[in-house]
Design a protein around this motif. Structure first.
Motif, PDB file in Angstrom:
ATOM      1  N   VAL A 169       0.809  -1.224   0.000  1.00  0.00           N
ATOM      2  CA  VAL A 169       0.000   0.000   0.000  1.00  0.00           C
ATOM      3  C   VAL A 169       0.842   1.274   0.000  1.00  0.00           C
ATOM      4  O   VAL A 169       0.458   2.277  -0.600  1.00  0.00           O
ATOM      5  CB  VAL A 169      -1.002  -0.030   1.182  1.00  0.00           C
ATOM      6  CG1 VAL A 169      -0.292  -0.131   2.523  1.00  0.00           C
ATOM      7  CG2 VAL A 169      -1.914   1.176   1.179  1.00  0.00           C
ATOM      8  N   VAL A 188      -8.213   5.046   0.429  1.00  0.00           N
ATOM      9  CA  VAL A 188      -7.472   4.200   1.359  1.00  0.00           C
ATOM     10  C   VAL A 188      -8.187   4.199   2.709  1.00  0.00           C
ATOM     11  O   VAL A 188      -8.852   5.182   3.055  1.00  0.00           O
ATOM     12  CB  VAL A 188      -6.009   4.716   1.447  1.00  0.00           C
ATOM     13  CG1 VAL A 188      -5.912   6.052   2.145  1.00  0.00           C
ATOM     14  CG2 VAL A 188      -5.100   3.723   2.116  1.00  0.00           C
ATOM     15  N   ASP A 306      -1.624  -4.508  -3.867  1.00  0.00           N
ATOM     16  CA  ASP A 306      -1.953  -3.293  -3.109  1.00  0.00           C
ATOM     17  C   ASP A 306      -1.248  -2.069  -3.683  1.00  0.00           C
ATOM     18  O   ASP A 306      -1.775  -0.966  -3.628  1.00  0.00           O
ATOM     19  CB  ASP A 306      -1.548  -3.457  -1.637  1.00  0.00           C
ATOM     20  CG  ASP A 306      -2.582  -4.242  -0.846  1.00  0.00           C
ATOM     21  OD1 ASP A 306      -3.456  -4.873  -1.468  1.00  0.00           O
ATOM     22  OD2 ASP A 306      -2.511  -4.222   0.398  1.00  0.00           O
TER      23      ASP A 306
END
Ligand SMILES: Cc1cc2nc3c(=O)[nH]c(=O)nc-3n(C[C@H](O)[C@H](O)[C@H](O)COP(=O)(O)OP(=O)(O)OC[C@H]3O[C@@H](n4cnc5c(N)ncnc54)[C@H](O)[C@@H]3O)c2cc1C
Length: 474
Positions: A169, A188, A306
């Motif tokens: 991420v 997010v 991600d």
């Protein structure tokens, strides 16, 4: 400086599958991982969906000590705080209508990430990829304006025509390549979970195959539970509220609310029955997009998992998506290198194929599906729907307190009374249905209209005949 055919940054599920695919195809691959071992950052577990069995033959060999098959999903609907007791519970096994055998057998398998990530990385290594641990990528090399390798903390450089960014991420490769500066707040979420260890025998007796459970309720948002062989993790409303409701997300305090709702009586009873002991507390960021992201490649670089923002829009399941996109990116890298063109235009086929793939399909109707789930987070609507479900179940199947026939007769008027509530759900559901199944539905509608016209026509002529015979309608 050492040169490779492909460099993969990050040995999570996405990176390891990319490296394995490329190595199996004969490419010289470098797989870089910042941790001491793959999966180190996670002591806790996750649920791997059956799609991994459908799409990756090597997953059939998966047999980890922490695995527990989940053949029963349970949804608990709780009364509002402070009681938070069960009002309505549904549990079921997988549907027999699913399109492939594993999906008809189980929902997911729960297991520990540190075992799974190491197992997949080992597959990549066994296929011939070079796995370098404790190797933090801090820079990208460029040649002719394109990404052409990486720089490690400490300055060591490696070159390759294509780099796959599988670095999660907070992807450094996404940032350094200019594909993304920062996630927008609506792209997010923060997710919290508490992992518990519990003796295997108790897990077998108490949880058995009910390895995924969700707790919903007015003002609760819900907890969810993922079980593995020797423990489970519970995510609190910090997770589910933020997953289900954009409205709630702005004032969510995930850690505080997770701790509060771990106190819900059903959760406490379960943990007591298991003799569960807290093992790890996690707070993670997780990409959560309601439309398929498109800025996921540039010259010499593709983002997967991600790093690309691919967790699906409802539950943010992301491991299968990472594996699928990792494999596709590796296939495209090989193709483009063979053609001698790794420009952004040439790598664009990665995005095109991903959009067409099952990963892309997960995003169809994403925004609408989320709105359906938001109903669960709406205190008023979720309470009314829960009570309707209770009434329908009791009146139709479970009544012992009042005469059975009277209870059964109540069911239809109850549905009619609650029509406005059901229309709220339909208002969200129908547009999504049209988006997903529009063509087929229009076909059905045309068929129904045709049939109605036919019946109307014959009924009309029968009526006309009757009118004539009887001397007109009465
Ligand atoms: C609380 C929580 C629960 C979840 N539960 C599930 C679930 O049950 N099922 C499911 O399918 N998904 C679940 N997800 C989502 C899932 O964890 C992710 O979607 C998945 O891990 C993505 O895989 P990935 O390979 O893209 O990235 P990651 O798994 O994040 O792997 C990235 C790797 O890159 C390494 N790395 C990062 N930066 C660098 C760098 N600069 N240099 C070198 N290495 C680097 C990291 O150490 C890591 O090993 C959950 C997520 C959270 C937060």
């Amino acid at each position: 400086m050492k040169r490779y055919d492909l460099i993969v940054v990050g040995a999570g599920p996405g990176g390891s599958v990319a490296a394995m695919t490329a190595a199996e195809a004969g490419m010289e691959v470098l797989l870089l991982e910042r941790s001491r071992y793959p999966g180190e950052k996670n002591a806790s577990g996750f649920a791997l969906s059956t799609k991994a069995w459908r799409d990756f033959p090597f997953i059939a060999e998966l047999d980890l000590p922490s695995m527990r098959y989940n053949r029963l999903c349970v949804a608990h609907f709780l009364s509002p705080p402070p009681e938070m007791e069960e009002r309505f519970t549904i549990s079921s096994g997988p549907s027999r209508r699913m399109s492939y055998p594993e999906a008809r057998d189980f929902f997911t398998a729960g297991m520990l990430r540190r075992e799974f990530d190491q197992w997949v990385a080992e597959k990549a290594r066994a296929a011939g990829a070079t796995l370098m641990l404790e190797s933090l990528v801090t820079g990208l090399r460029r040649e002719s304006g394109r990404v052409a390798g990486v720089v490690l903390e400490g300055g060591e450089e490696f070159a390759a025509p294509v780099v796959i960014g599988a670095d999660g991420v907070l992807s450094v490769t996404a940032r350094l390549s200019g594909l993304r500066t920062k996630w927008r707040p609506d792209q997010v979420i923060s997710a919290c979970a508490v992992d518990y260890a519990a003796p295997r025998e108790r897990m077998d007796d108490v949880v058995h195959e009910a390895g995924f459970q969700a707790y919903f309720g007015p003002g609760i948002g819900g907890n969810y539970l993922v079980a593995y062989a020797d423990g489970l993790h519970l995510g609190g409303p910090g997770v589910t509220n933020s997953l289900v409701s954009r409205l709630n997300r702005s004032h969510i305090k995930p850690a505080r609310e997770l701790l509060d709702t771990l106190q819900a009586p059903p959760t406490r009873r379960l943990l007591r029955a298991l003799g569960a002991r807290p093992r790890e507390w996690q707070a993670h960021l997780l990409p959560w997009m309601d439309r398929m992201p498109t800025n996921i490649h540039s010259g010499g670089l593709m983002l997967v998992g991600d790093a690309a923002g691919l967790p699906e829009p409802l539950y943010a399941e992301g491991v299968w998506q990472a594996m699928y996109s990792g494999r596709l990116a590796a296939q495209v890298a090989r193709e483009c290198e063979e053609e001698g063109d790794v420009s952004a235009a040439s790598l664009a086929r990665y995005l095109e194929r991903l959009e067409e793939s099952p990963v892309g399909k997960e995003f169809v109707g994403g925004a609408e599906l989320r709105r359906l789930f938001e109903i669960m987070g709406d205190p008023g609507l979720s309470r009314e729907l829960t009570e309707l479900a209770v009434d329908m179940t009791v009146n139709l199947f479970m009544s012992a307190q009042e005469p059975k026939a009277e209870c059964v007769a109540r069911a239809l008027p109850l549905l009619a009374e609650n029509l406005p509530l059901l229309m709220e759900v339909a208002r969200i559901y129908l547009p999504m249905l049209l988006e997903v199944e529009g063509e087929r539905l229009r076909g059905y509608l045309a068929a129904v209209k045709g049939l109605a016209a036919l019946l109307g026509g014959s009924a009309g002529s029968a009526w006309d005949e009757g009118d004539k015979a009887e001397g007109g309608p009465r």
